[in-house]
Enzyme design. Sequence first.
Site, PDB file in Angstrom:
ATOM      1  N   GLU A  51      11.296  -4.172   5.638  1.00 23.53           N
ATOM      2  CA  GLU A  51      10.204  -3.570   6.332  1.00 23.53           C
ATOM      3  C   GLU A  51      10.379  -3.694   7.862  1.00 23.53           C
ATOM      4  O   GLU A  51       9.571  -3.248   8.658  1.00 23.53           O
ATOM      5  CB  GLU A  51       8.738  -4.526   6.174  1.00 23.53           C
ATOM      6  CG  GLU A  51       8.175  -4.422   4.630  1.00 23.53           C
ATOM      7  CD  GLU A  51       7.752  -2.999   4.227  1.00 23.53           C
ATOM      8  OE1 GLU A  51       8.159  -2.161   5.038  1.00 23.53           O
ATOM      9  OE2 GLU A  51       7.413  -2.791   3.053  1.00 23.53           O
TER      10      GLU A  51
ATOM     11  N   TYR B 213       0.778  -1.202   0.088  1.00 24.06           N
ATOM     12  CA  TYR B 213       0.040   0.095  -0.013  1.00 24.06           C
ATOM     13  C   TYR B 213       0.948   1.218  -0.082  1.00 24.06           C
ATOM     14  O   TYR B 213       0.400   2.372  -0.072  1.00 24.06           O
ATOM     15  CB  TYR B 213      -0.924   0.081   1.432  1.00 24.06           C
ATOM     16  CG  TYR B 213      -0.193  -0.230   2.620  1.00 24.06           C
ATOM     17  CD1 TYR B 213       0.508   1.030   3.174  1.00 24.06           C
ATOM     18  CD2 TYR B 213      -0.040  -1.371   3.041  1.00 24.06           C
ATOM     19  CE1 TYR B 213       1.367   0.795   4.304  1.00 24.06           C
ATOM     20  CE2 TYR B 213       0.659  -1.586   4.221  1.00 24.06           C
ATOM     21  CZ  TYR B 213       1.240  -0.454   4.755  1.00 24.06           C
ATOM     22  OH  TYR B 213       2.080  -0.678   5.775  1.00 24.06           O
TER      23      TYR B 213
END
Length: 174
Positions: free
Chosen positions: A93, A18
């Site tokens: 991440e 996203y």
Amino acid sequence: MAITEEATKTDSRLIFTYGTLKRGFPNHRLMENLIGRGDVVFVGEYTTVETFPLACGPYGIPYLINICGSGHRVRGELYKVNSNGLGPLDDLEGTEKGHYERLPVTVTSDGGEMVAAEAYFAHRSFGEGMWKKCGEVGLEEFSMELSRKYERKEDRPSNHDFLQDIRNFISNGD
């Protein structure tokens, strides 16, 4: 060869992106490299079925926050990722460092196909604080305009503590 191909099929996961991993965004280079190696396949544009907060934190980094029922249905992209591709994504991440957590999410295509996937959510240690700091106002999509505020890892202070930067952001907005 057939065993490797079969392992790739059975070990793959659907990952919903996203933010900076989307096509045309600052970290999509990693996806392109993994696609080139055959470890990632672009599936399409998808939207979360449930609503979640999407907020930007320090360095312009987007965070999906695991508070189902708040925020918006978030738009992004879906990728099929094999076990060889998952490691580099988890590294980016910071899942081992407590930056993000890879958690289940249900997404839907424009055509209405619903699938179970995983997404990188802000770590539970700061996600709710980030949401409150952002005034509990979320985004539907991390846009190209917002991505201009994103600072790549190599452009951030070299000796900083990322989690401390998040705590500072939450406590005083820096």
